[in-house]
Design a protein around this motif. Structure first.
Motif, PDB file in Angstrom:
ATOM      1  N   TYR A 109       0.835  -1.200   0.000  1.00 18.21           N
ATOM      2  CA  TYR A 109       0.000   0.000   0.000  1.00 18.21           C
ATOM      3  C   TYR A 109       0.874   1.257   0.000  1.00 18.21           C
ATOM      4  CZ  TYR A 109      -3.174   3.667   1.550  1.00 18.21           C
ATOM      5  OH  TYR A 109      -3.877   4.836   1.644  1.00 18.21           O
ATOM      6  N   ASP A 110       1.872   1.298   0.885  1.00 18.69           N
ATOM      7  CA  ASP A 110       2.738   2.482   0.961  1.00 18.69           C
ATOM      8  C   ASP A 110       3.526   2.681  -0.336  1.00 18.69           C
ATOM      9  OD1 ASP A 110       1.869   3.143   3.472  1.00 18.69           O
ATOM     10  OD2 ASP A 110       3.581   2.255   4.530  1.00 18.69           O
ATOM     11  N   VAL A 111       4.006   1.592  -0.914  1.00 16.28           N
ATOM     12  CA  VAL A 111       4.750   1.696  -2.179  1.00 16.28           C
ATOM     13  C   VAL A 111       3.851   2.257  -3.280  1.00 16.28           C
ATOM     14  CG1 VAL A 111       5.929   0.397  -3.993  1.00 16.28           C
ATOM     15  CG2 VAL A 111       6.386  -0.134  -1.592  1.00 16.28           C
ATOM     16  N   THR A 112       2.628   1.759  -3.367  1.00 11.84           N
ATOM     17  CA  THR A 112       1.723   2.232  -4.424  1.00 11.84           C
ATOM     18  C   THR A 112       1.310   3.682  -4.193  1.00 11.84           C
ATOM     19  OG1 THR A 112      -0.224   1.315  -3.288  1.00 11.84           O
ATOM     20  CG2 THR A 112       0.842  -0.070  -4.943  1.00 11.84           C
ATOM     21  N   MET A 113       1.213   4.109  -2.937  1.00 14.23           N
ATOM     22  CA  MET A 113       0.877   5.514  -2.664  1.00 14.23           C
ATOM     23  C   MET A 113       2.032   6.438  -3.036  1.00 14.23           C
ATOM     24  SD  MET A 113      -2.217   5.464  -1.897  1.00 14.23           S
ATOM     25  CE  MET A 113      -2.387   7.213  -1.523  1.00 14.23           C
ATOM     26  N   VAL A 114       3.264   5.987  -2.821  1.00 10.94           N
ATOM     27  CA  VAL A 114       4.426   6.772  -3.257  1.00 10.94           C
ATOM     28  C   VAL A 114       4.427   6.877  -4.786  1.00 10.94           C
ATOM     29  CG1 VAL A 114       6.951   6.780  -3.429  1.00 10.94           C
ATOM     30  CG2 VAL A 114       5.854   6.301  -1.232  1.00 10.94           C
ATOM     31  N   ALA A 115       4.147   5.754  -5.449  1.00  7.56           N
ATOM     32  CA  ALA A 115       4.082   5.768  -6.917  1.00  7.56           C
ATOM     33  C   ALA A 115       3.024   6.763  -7.401  1.00  7.56           C
ATOM     34  CB  ALA A 115       3.781   4.369  -7.443  1.00  7.56           C
ATOM     35  N   LEU A 116       1.874   6.758  -6.755  1.00 11.10           N
ATOM     36  CA  LEU A 116       0.807   7.695  -7.111  1.00 11.10           C
ATOM     37  C   LEU A 116       1.274   9.138  -6.915  1.00 11.10           C
ATOM     38  CD1 LEU A 116      -2.119   8.487  -7.807  1.00 11.10           C
ATOM     39  CD2 LEU A 116      -2.708   8.066  -5.401  1.00 11.10           C
ATOM     40  N   ASP A 117       1.872   9.426  -5.771  1.00  9.41           N
ATOM     41  CA  ASP A 117       2.343  10.785  -5.478  1.00  9.41           C
ATOM     42  C   ASP A 117       3.363  11.273  -6.506  1.00  9.41           C
ATOM     43  OD1 ASP A 117       0.737  10.924  -3.254  1.00  9.41           O
ATOM     44  OD2 ASP A 117       2.334  10.427  -1.820  1.00  9.41           O
ATOM     45  N   GLU A 118       4.163  10.323  -7.023  1.00 10.57           N
ATOM     46  CA  GLU A 118       5.215  10.675  -7.982  1.00 10.57           C
ATOM     47  C   GLU A 118       4.730  10.582  -9.426  1.00 10.57           C
ATOM     48  OE1 GLU A 118       8.316  11.744  -7.276  1.00 10.57           O
ATOM     49  OE2 GLU A 118       7.866  11.683  -5.120  1.00 10.57           O
ATOM     50  N   GLY A 119       3.478  10.181  -9.636  1.00  8.83           N
ATOM     51  CA  GLY A 119       2.958  10.053 -10.995  1.00  8.83           C
ATOM     52  C   GLY A 119       3.609   8.922 -11.765  1.00  8.83           C
ATOM     53  N   LEU A 120       3.836   7.793 -11.081  1.00  5.96           N
ATOM     54  CA  LEU A 120       4.458   6.632 -11.716  1.00  5.96           C
ATOM     55  C   LEU A 120       3.442   5.496 -11.802  1.00  5.96           C
ATOM     56  CD1 LEU A 120       7.938   6.714  -9.935  1.00  5.96           C
ATOM     57  CD2 LEU A 120       7.404   7.456 -12.273  1.00  5.96           C
ATOM     58  N   LYS A 121       3.298   4.916 -12.977  1.00  9.00           N
ATOM     59  CA  LYS A 121       2.281   3.883 -13.173  1.00  9.00           C
ATOM     60  C   LYS A 121       2.904   2.503 -13.391  1.00  9.00           C
ATOM     61  CE  LYS A 121       1.831   4.482 -18.219  1.00  9.00           C
ATOM     62  NZ  LYS A 121       0.913   4.771 -19.329  1.00  9.00           N
ATOM     63  N   GLY A 122       2.072   1.475 -13.195  1.00 11.01           N
ATOM     64  CA  GLY A 122       2.503   0.099 -13.421  1.00 11.01           C
ATOM     65  C   GLY A 122       2.303  -0.796 -12.220  1.00 11.01           C
TER      66      GLY A 122
END
Length: 305
Positions: A109-122
């Protein structure tokens, strides 16, 4: 605990005393909320401590286990003899361009939220998987047409000699719910993900869509370990179980979920034995009707009471 006196003395030199618990109930450390006590449970604070702890266990011929979030684990009622090393405090997440470097104890969950905050998909597929990134890499976790093999670039592990080793994606030998980490008994320390630049609104919309799907179809309101069984080749475990009319079947407070037959849940106060007996019952019924052997996705550790 007399047999562990020397071991505990050595462990105290490696990590803080508050990171060491004796006779620790594993029901406090698994998403199933069941399990007897671990002789020793340690929550190290950095990779060097993990290396030192593994070395100490090996030198003392004491078996050790590693867990992240305990979300894919069933511990028997008699508990675990030896040492459990829980990696929850080793959870830093860094971003380098389109790459995320996450220590093994970081939650998905935390990893995916960081990805979201940084605009990184996948990595959106993993946003609702209740586990750690280390465990996800080790078992090539996946959901909704995505899996770790699609985003994993490399993995830093501790090998069987206690040395740090970087495995490339190819060297990870990722396959369905398996990897070189599991095959060789390595310990994941950190994972490097290679993602793509995306639109935050689109990423968020996809995560929200998958969250709703999970909420609608999965019994998230009850303790469980997610999908109990691996997908047998050519079949879906949940379909086989449903066609055996096993939805709602109970052993004690363990139940085949009425919401999703691929999940066995802890309705209230199930024991590990209740869950194990229900797993065996389901396996027997599916084998009897379809000739298909269901194997568990959930890891089963420890001793019976």
């Amino acid at each position: 605990m007399k047999q562990y006196a020397k071991l505990i003395e050595q462990i105290n030199k490696v990590t803080l005393k508050e990171n060491i618990k004796l006779d620790e109930p594993m029901e406090n450390h698994t998403s199933f909320k069941v399990g007897g006590p671990a002789d020793i449970l340690i929550t190290p604070e950095n990779p060097s401590e993990v290396q030192a702890l593994i070395k100490i266990c090996k030198e003392n011929n004491v078996i050790y286990y590693l867990i992240g979030n305990g979300s894919n684990l069933l511990v028997r009622d008699g508990g675990i003899r030896g040492v459990v090393i829980k990696l929850c405090k080793i959870n830093k997440i860094e971003v380098q361009g389109n790459k995320i470097i996450a220590q093994s104890g970081a939650t998905l969950y935390d990893v995916t939220m960081v990805a979201l905050d940084e605009g990184l998909k996948g990595i959106e597929f993993a946003s609702g998987i209740p586990g750690s990134i280390g465990g996800a890499a080790a078992m090539n976790a996946g959901a909704y047409n995505g899996e770790m093999s699609m985003v994993l670039e490399s993995t830093l592990v501790i090998d069987n000699n206690g040395e740090l080793l970087t495995l490339t994606k190819d060297e990870m030998e990722l396959s369905y719910r398996s990897s070189a980490v599991l095959k060789n008994g390595y310990t994941v320390i950190s994972v490097t993900l290679s993602l793509q630049v995306g639109d935050k609104l689109v990423i968020k919309a996809r995560m929200d869509e998958l969250k709703k799907k999970r909420s609608d179809k999965q019994p998230l309101e009850y303790p469980s370990a997610g999908s109990t069984f691996k997908r047998p080749e050519g079949y879906f475990a949940s379909v086989l179980i449903q066609e055996c009319d096993l939805k709602g079947t109970c052993v004690g407070d363990a139940q085949v979920s009425v919401k999703h037959s691929g999940f066995i849940i802890n309705k209230e106060s199930a024991t590990a034995k209740n869950i194990l007996d229900l797993i065996k019952f389901v396996q027997d019924k599916v084998k009897e009707k379809f000739g298909v052997e269901l194997s568990t996705e959930v890891k089963i550790w420890g001793e019976d009471k």
